[in-house]
Design an enzyme around this catalytic site. Structure first.
Site, PDB file in Angstrom:
ATOM      1  N   CYS A 143       0.822  -1.208   0.000  1.00  0.00           N
ATOM      2  CA  CYS A 143       0.000   0.000   0.000  1.00  0.00           C
ATOM      3  C   CYS A 143       0.857   1.259   0.000  1.00  0.00           C
ATOM      4  O   CYS A 143       0.386   2.333  -0.378  1.00  0.00           O
ATOM      5  CB  CYS A 143      -0.929   0.012   1.211  1.00  0.00           C
ATOM      6  SG  CYS A 143      -0.078  -0.051   2.801  1.00  0.00           S
ATOM      7  N   ASN A 144       2.125   1.139   0.394  1.00  0.00           N
ATOM      8  CA  ASN A 144       2.983   2.321   0.477  1.00  0.00           C
ATOM      9  C   ASN A 144       4.033   2.411  -0.625  1.00  0.00           C
ATOM     10  O   ASN A 144       4.729   3.419  -0.721  1.00  0.00           O
ATOM     11  CB  ASN A 144       3.701   2.359   1.831  1.00  0.00           C
ATOM     12  CG  ASN A 144       2.767   2.765   2.941  1.00  0.00           C
ATOM     13  OD1 ASN A 144       1.822   3.509   2.721  1.00  0.00           O
ATOM     14  ND2 ASN A 144       3.000   2.252   4.133  1.00  0.00           N
ATOM     15  N   SER A 152      10.083   2.679   5.759  1.00  0.00           N
ATOM     16  CA  SER A 152       8.633   2.536   5.913  1.00  0.00           C
ATOM     17  C   SER A 152       8.010   3.785   6.517  1.00  0.00           C
ATOM     18  O   SER A 152       8.682   4.575   7.176  1.00  0.00           O
ATOM     19  CB  SER A 152       8.321   1.334   6.814  1.00  0.00           C
ATOM     20  OG  SER A 152       8.766   0.127   6.225  1.00  0.00           O
ATOM     21  N   GLN A 180       6.103  -5.790   8.871  1.00  0.00           N
ATOM     22  CA  GLN A 180       5.252  -6.364   7.836  1.00  0.00           C
ATOM     23  C   GLN A 180       5.927  -6.373   6.464  1.00  0.00           C
ATOM     24  O   GLN A 180       5.734  -7.288   5.667  1.00  0.00           O
ATOM     25  CB  GLN A 180       3.944  -5.579   7.769  1.00  0.00           C
ATOM     26  CG  GLN A 180       2.874  -6.238   6.917  1.00  0.00           C
ATOM     27  CD  GLN A 180       1.575  -5.447   6.962  1.00  0.00           C
ATOM     28  OE1 GLN A 180       1.537  -4.318   7.444  1.00  0.00           O
ATOM     29  NE2 GLN A 180       0.513  -6.035   6.456  1.00  0.00           N
ATOM     30  N   GLY A 203      -7.555  -9.575   4.875  1.00  0.00           N
ATOM     31  CA  GLY A 203      -6.116  -9.784   4.733  1.00  0.00           C
ATOM     32  C   GLY A 203      -5.356  -9.460   6.007  1.00  0.00           C
ATOM     33  O   GLY A 203      -5.926  -9.202   7.072  1.00  0.00           O
ATOM     34  N   MET A 216      -3.487  -6.844   6.869  1.00  0.00           N
ATOM     35  CA  MET A 216      -3.644  -5.509   7.432  1.00  0.00           C
ATOM     36  C   MET A 216      -4.961  -5.375   8.186  1.00  0.00           C
ATOM     37  O   MET A 216      -5.014  -4.782   9.278  1.00  0.00           O
ATOM     38  CB  MET A 216      -3.545  -4.458   6.323  1.00  0.00           C
ATOM     39  CG  MET A 216      -3.682  -3.026   6.836  1.00  0.00           C
ATOM     40  SD  MET A 216      -2.411  -2.563   8.034  1.00  0.00           S
ATOM     41  CE  MET A 216      -1.038  -2.228   6.913  1.00  0.00           C
ATOM     42  N   ILE A 217      -6.031  -5.928   7.634  1.00  0.00           N
ATOM     43  CA  ILE A 217      -7.322  -5.885   8.320  1.00  0.00           C
ATOM     44  C   ILE A 217      -7.255  -6.684   9.615  1.00  0.00           C
ATOM     45  O   ILE A 217      -7.768  -6.257  10.666  1.00  0.00           O
ATOM     46  CB  ILE A 217      -8.439  -6.429   7.410  1.00  0.00           C
ATOM     47  CG1 ILE A 217      -8.811  -5.382   6.351  1.00  0.00           C
ATOM     48  CG2 ILE A 217      -9.670  -6.832   8.209  1.00  0.00           C
ATOM     49  CD1 ILE A 217      -9.496  -4.146   6.907  1.00  0.00           C
TER      50      ILE A 217
END
Length: 449
Positions: free
Chosen positions: A57-58, A120, A127, A202, A204-205
């Site tokens: 996502c980053n 990060s 992660q 997933g 992160m959730i």
């Protein structure tokens, strides 16, 4: 070998632009095969370029390695940039305004810093290491990994392990999940009275849901495209599982919505939110969109009763320095630098591999020829000792011929250097008495005026 890293991340591109370059896990291998074909010019050779893709996502990062290309040293860079720009539907110039392109040791340093959590949004977060390992597995499955990138990533994992075990880089930090809970707590005085919906199932959730569960909300639900996976997470959390298709009709029930799926298009639109807010009689709703590309349409954030935050917004809550943290960073950077030097040294050694292979092939040819000649002489009945003597002389003459020819044909000003090299290679540096290996001075400069 030429090694490069091309990428964009949370410091160089906004979330919407990053979304254009995001790859789901199942898209990595097909994309890599397409890229590999382009880099190799449609040819499958032993020295074909290597490639790996990291997409989170980053960040989206492309790592490539290839033999030095004759005629145009920038061919690999140009092709990599062109391919990634095409993927995102932007021009190469537009892409380069939001990316970084690193080569050699700088590319290795970047990979090591990413693996160690130093690059990060949340300093030291663990992660990313699992995501890098997944990227390596996908590149291996696609057949695009190769020896050089394998070494790069294995060394990055080793460096990351040392950083995490030898420093406190991951301590005293706030995670994205904790940041989401903190923001929600600013809107709702008591989270134990809220209803929370998690869209997706997933990693992160699951992490974010664990943080919210610790605050004991009134109820929790998990909506996922695959009901079985959603039920598994819901059971773990003591939450309700629901189908993603039921989301529009039930959205109004929840005070907090956290979404992170691999969907390429938004799954919560402005229309659905307008209906939900109306049904809630304009009671506020807190939303977190952790997905890249976005799961929630940006226009939703402009609604007066909706508090929408993206991954970029959460970065404002990420804790930064502190004396102990800075000391850990300096310690980690030293570990990384040592790893970079080791990789660069290995890469330099790899440059001599073709020469070593050519030398081995040449000596095998000489050996085969001399053995064949010796067998003929033995079959003819020649004396064994004489044949062995001839065999050894034939081999040594072949091995010395090139060096002696260079020594005899060298220009006078170059002969001492050639002599020194020959002595170092064949005499192990033991220069015979009387042999000068220093460069003769120019008589016109050494004569007094």
């Amino acid at each position: 070998m030429s090694v490069l890293a091309l990428g964009l991340n949370h410091t160089t591109a906004a979330v919407d632009l990053r979304g254009r370059f995001a790859f789901a896990v199942d898209q990595l291998s097909p994309a890599l095969r397409t890229l590999h074909t382009r880099l190799a010019g449609g040819q499958n050779t032993p020295h074909a370029p290597e490639a790996a893709l990291l997409s989170t996502c980053n960040r989206t990062e492309l790592y490539c390695a290839a033999p030095a290309l004759s005629g145009s040293p920038h061919v690999l860079q140009r092709e990599a940039v062109g391919w990634l720009a095409h993927v995102g539907g932007v021009s190469a110039d537009e892409l380069m305004r939001h990316t970084y392109l690193l080569e050699g040791g700088a590319a290795a340093r970047h990979a090591f810093r990413v693996a160690s959590g130093l690059d990060s949004m949340v300093l030291g977060e663990p992660q990313i290491l699992g995501q890098m390992k997944q990227a390596v597995r996908e590149a291996d499955a696609a057949g695009t990994l190769g020896t050089t990138l394998h070494q790069l990533f294995q060394r990055s994992f080793a460096v990351a392990k040392e950083v995490r075990t030898s420093t406190e880089i991951g301590e005293h930090s706030i995670s994205m999940a904790a940041a989401a809970v903190r923001l929600a707590g600013q809107l709702f005085e008591n989270l134990s009275k809220t209803k929370v919906l998690f869209v997706g199932a997933g990693e992160m959730i699951e992490l974010t849901a664990t943080h919210f569960a610790a605050r004991a909300p009134r109820s929790m639900a998990v909506a996922n495209r695959t009901l079985e996976r959603g039920e598994k997470l819901a059971t773990h959390l003591g939450a309700e599982a629901m189908r993603l298709a039921d989301l529009p009709q039930r959205l109004h029930e929840f005070d907090i919505v956290v979404s992170c799926t691999a969907s390429t298009l938004p799954i919560i639109g402005l229309g659905a939110m307008e209906r939900a807010i109306k049904a809630r009689k304009h009671r506020p709703i807190f939303m977190v969109d952790l997905a890249v590309p976005r799961d929630i349409e940006p226009e939703v954030g402009q609604m007066p009763d909706v508090y929408l935050y993206t991954v970029d917004d959460l970065s404002e809550l990420v804790q930064t320095a502190g004396a102990r943290r800075q000391a850990a960073v300096a310690q980690a950077e030293a570990i990384i630098e040592s790893g970079v030097q080791g990789f660069v040294h290995w890469l330099d050694q790899r440059a001599t591999v073709p020469l070593i292979q050519a030398l081995q092939a040449q000596t095998d040819t000489w050996r085969t020829a001399e053995i064949a000649r010796a067998r003929k002489l033995l079959a003819r009945g020649d004396d064994v000792e004489a044949v062995l003597d001839a065999l050894s002389k034939g081999l040594t003459q072949k091995m010395l011929h090139g060096a002696l020819a260079e020594l005899h044909s060298a220009a006078p000003q170059h002969r001492p250097q050639v002599a020194s090299t020959v002595a170092r290679l064949f005499l192990r540096g033991d220069v015979p008495p009387g042999l000068s290996t220093s460069t003769p001075s120019n008589s016109s400069e050494s004569d007094p005026a």
